[in-house]
Write an enzyme that holds these catalytic residues in place. Structure first.
Site, PDB file in Angstrom:
ATOM      1  N   ASP A 124       0.841  -1.203   0.000  1.00  0.00           N
ATOM      2  CA  ASP A 124       0.000   0.000   0.000  1.00  0.00           C
ATOM      3  C   ASP A 124       0.875   1.252   0.000  1.00  0.00           C
ATOM      4  OD1 ASP A 124       0.805  -0.748   2.655  1.00  0.00           O
ATOM      5  OD2 ASP A 124      -0.579   0.751   3.445  1.00  0.00           O
ATOM      6  N   GLU A 189       0.152  -0.935   5.728  1.00  0.00           N
ATOM      7  CA  GLU A 189       1.256  -0.369   6.506  1.00  0.00           C
ATOM      8  C   GLU A 189       1.112   1.137   6.732  1.00  0.00           C
ATOM      9  OE1 GLU A 189       5.202   1.264   7.570  1.00  0.00           O
ATOM     10  OE2 GLU A 189       4.018   1.783   5.804  1.00  0.00           O
TER      11      GLU A 189
END
Lengths: 499, 499
Positions: A124, A189
């Site tokens: 991400d 994250e």
């Protein structure tokens, strides 16, 4: 710790040069393959960057899942087994629950004679919009002057791909992969790795039980020289909410007669640090681990050109006067940054409103021996004390989130020695031994939960601009980084056999 | 001034009661017509509120023009002549110039034996979105418990319509309009009345030359009792821009080592006022006109219930302890409100950025004898002095806009006497003699440029929430306000004949 570390450095200066000959017969064909396939590797990075896997926007979680699928396919093509581990749901503000993107847990056939390395990465990215000030479309990887620009290029799609390409290189050149590999690849994250800590705990006795080393490549060098990272700062995010009137008020009609929430908030935020960057919350500075002379020595070897560091970020000066103090301020001392205010007027132009409710936001980067729980209490008590002096009838609410702990590793651990050897082989220089100012909670979480050795092995350049406009990774770092990872597998296995 | 004023009040207590009898024969049929047509009047307000004439959004200027056209048609139907006076263009940030919505200058056939009254009003509104916290759609006039909710209901569409309805009432009941009427109706008031001052200057010797009185109904009462307004505060809007790094920075990587623009800005904003609301900019408080005992007396007569004033805005207490001090803080002392910050993180959630450039915004309400030009210099010098102490390498830029002057009128002027009589006739009570904390630059501008008498005759209720969520005017105030305006025409003409 520092004394042991210096001894290790001296040892390495001897050992790494004597072991360089046998390495080449294994590594040269790998490096050749990587050089010859670099355009393919860059192209694949372009495909990954094109996926808008922005975890801050729940509408884009489908894109995260798409990239997780692409990654899983790649691992399976190379013979790996992939599990999409469920990490639960997140409750939205409307009360609805949505499933979080799963975490990839991947492994390959296991050889009990080889060390087992578990690689962590995330797919991400931070939000990015062209109009934020990007020179190119953030989701179209664009090569300019040897740099590959795009959101996620360095944080963290490039490094994750480099690991996969290193593995591919062994397979394609028909060399035996010298370590057992495992992968933990997540998609949340940038918003705090929700659920990953719990997953690690659950799989401590299964997936993680035979892991020897956990390696993370989710940070950047501090100079043009490669680096190994042995520490990160922790972080807590604070929300300081002041509300009073039940609706926004006209500043002409009421100005001068009401306690304005913004006046209170500005005073609260202004009490947090002084103009030298010193945190004014009582107790914070006292809990910082004292600096020893030996530790101070470590900073002298780091190549850090003040002028060169000013240029990419465009500042005229730093808060400190010299290299060592600047690095320590970033790595081994806490810092506090005020990010903004929610609820106040933030558009262009002018509006004469008295906002009824404002939320100041700041984060506090933490270092050993600070404890997030204690820091949280200290900050709240400080703000409450300042607010009491304001004698305001408004309501103060201080909340905080994340609370990741700072992390420091043992530089004497075998994977640090292997990492340093690999750097020497690929780049011809000793790595700088650095710490990281930013927070990668996973390093500390992995170390605390699994009890395994954790290392951070960055391949991103110091001017990559992660989280910022015009994020990039250089083609050089991306390709040499792939070689570094391939060499690291080899050095880790060699150290096991012949320490 | 205050001694004269008290004498006038005593005089009026006698004269207003003796003149109440002949009034009724003229006014009763007018009042009856207004009562009988109130639903039509409310319906027309609904049509006006439905026009999104938000002047802060240039894309909506077409809507302002549409409402100007509707208004012009109405005036023409009643026999008025309308000119759409050009007030020039505004340069957009992209360099393009767009024509400002024109100003309506309207007049009717002139009788040299009647006094000439010029009515000012504006058709534009502040921004409004349902999601800002409105209980109903801001552009759909909604009646609940006797209140008419909608953006612009009280500021300023309701009052402008009430003037037109008052005139309509004379026409419909076939009574001679006892004054010569002129109208100045603009569409840019909420963004600073660009061009109107210049237009007034240009038409001083033409349109304004035969005007005796200028009346403005663009404010609200302070209690449940009607009011006449004899003063307004001036205002300057300040932009404090601090920029440093050439791009947003990661607070983990750079936090603690760079001078953050937000830290500088928070310190600058925090230096402006203390928790008692006292402005800390040197020179500001010293320039406020001293309070005389006579002036203090004026405040004692104002009906102002502390508890009742707290309720609609939902505050637990005011900065001052008693009615007189609260009113003085709002009307005759300066105030400073911090409205927000542009460029910092302002969305929901968390983001750990160090913004590269932030612009703090605040406004300073001014009173006699402050001079906006001097205030501007004092504020800039103060901020520069505070910034110098920050020893920051960042750049500070302070700019300001508007700079409207405060205004105070002569309470002894004939139209104030007529206004007070009209209030007595319609509401059965003496009006409160009040000042206005907010800024209506036009009052002072008209007075300075034309040299004519200017009065503010509000019909909005104290809890109307202009500029705020759920803005409203009560049906009672809207309809009785229409009667007040009709009575005011009559009293003004009567005073001329029989002072």
């Amino acid at each position: 710790m520092a004394k042991i570390l210096l001894a290790v450095i001296m040892l390495l200066h001897v050992s790494s040069s004597s072991s360089s000959l046998p390495s080449s017969t294994v590594l040269d064909p790998l490096f050749l393959y990587i050089d010859e396939h670099q355009n393919e590797f860059v192209q694949r990075l372009g495909e990954w960057v094109a996926v808008k896997s922005d975890s801050s926007d729940q509408m884009l979680w489908g894109e995260i899942q798409r990239l997780l699928n692409m990654t899983a396919n790649r691992i399976q093509e190379m013979g790996g087994q992939v599990e999409f581990a469920d990490i639960g749901t997140q409750q939205l503000s409307n009360g609805e629950s949505v499933a979080l993107p799963p975490v990839i847990l991947a492994q390959f056939e296991r050889d009990p004679n080889k060390p087992t390395l578990c690689i962590y990465g995330h797919l991400d990215v931070q939000p990015a919009k062209k109009e934020d000030g990007w020179a190119t479309d953030p989701y179209t990887l664009t090569e300019l002057n040897g740099n590959l620009y795009g959101r996620g290029a360095t944080d963290n799609k490039g490094p994750v791909l480099a690991w996969l390409h290193a593995l591919e290189t062994y397979k394609a050149t028909k060399q035996e992969v010298p370590v057992n590999l495992k992968f933990v690849i997540e998609g949340m994250e940038e918003v705090g790795s929700d659920g990953l800590d719990e997953l690690t705990r659950q799989r401590k006795e299964s997936f993680f039980s035979d892991v020897d080393y956990i390696v993370i490549s989710d940070n950047v060098w501090v100079s043009r020289r490669p680096a190994l990272t042995y520490g990160t700062r922790g972080s807590s995010y604070f929300f300081v909410e002041v509300d009073g009137p039940k609706l926004d008020l006209h500043s002409g009609v009421f100005g001068g007669s009401v306690h304005e929430p913004m006046t209170d908030l500005i005073a609260l935020l202004g009490s947090l640090l002084d103009h030298t960057g010193k945190i004014l919350v009582p107790g914070i500075n006292e809990s910082v681990a004292p600096l020893t002379e030996e530790e101070r020595e470590l900073y002298k070897d780091i190549h850090f050109d003040l002028e060169e560091m000013k240029k990419p970020i465009g500042v005229k000066s730093f808060l400190q006067d010299n290299k060592e103090e600047i690095l320590m301020a970033r790595w081994r001392y806490p810092s506090l940054s005020i990010h903004g205010i929610e609820g106040a007027f933030s558009d262009k132009g002018s509006k004469t409103v008295i906002p009824r409710r404002v939320i100041g936001k700041f984060s506090l980067r933490q270092v050993p021996n600070m404890e997030p729980v204690v820091v949280e209490r200290q900050v709240k008590e400080h703000l409450q004390a300042v607010f009491a002096k304001q004698k305001s009838p408004n309501n103060l609410k201080v909340t905080s989130s994340v609370g990741a702990k700072p992390w420091v590793a043992n530089l004497n651990d075998p994977q640090y020695i292997a990492g340093r050897k690999a750097v020497k082989v690929v780049f011809g220089v000793e790595p700088e031994l650095i710490r990281e100012g930013s927070t990668i909670p996973i390093a500390n979480n992995f170390q605390e939960v699994t009890g395994k050795s954790v290392m951070m092995l960055p391949i991103g350049g110091h001017d990559d601009g992660e989280h910022s406009q015009n994020e990039k990774i250089s083609r050089y770092n991306f390709i040499q980084g792939t070689k570094l990872f391939a060499a690291f597998f080899y050095e880790l296995s060699k150290l096991q056999k012949d320490p």
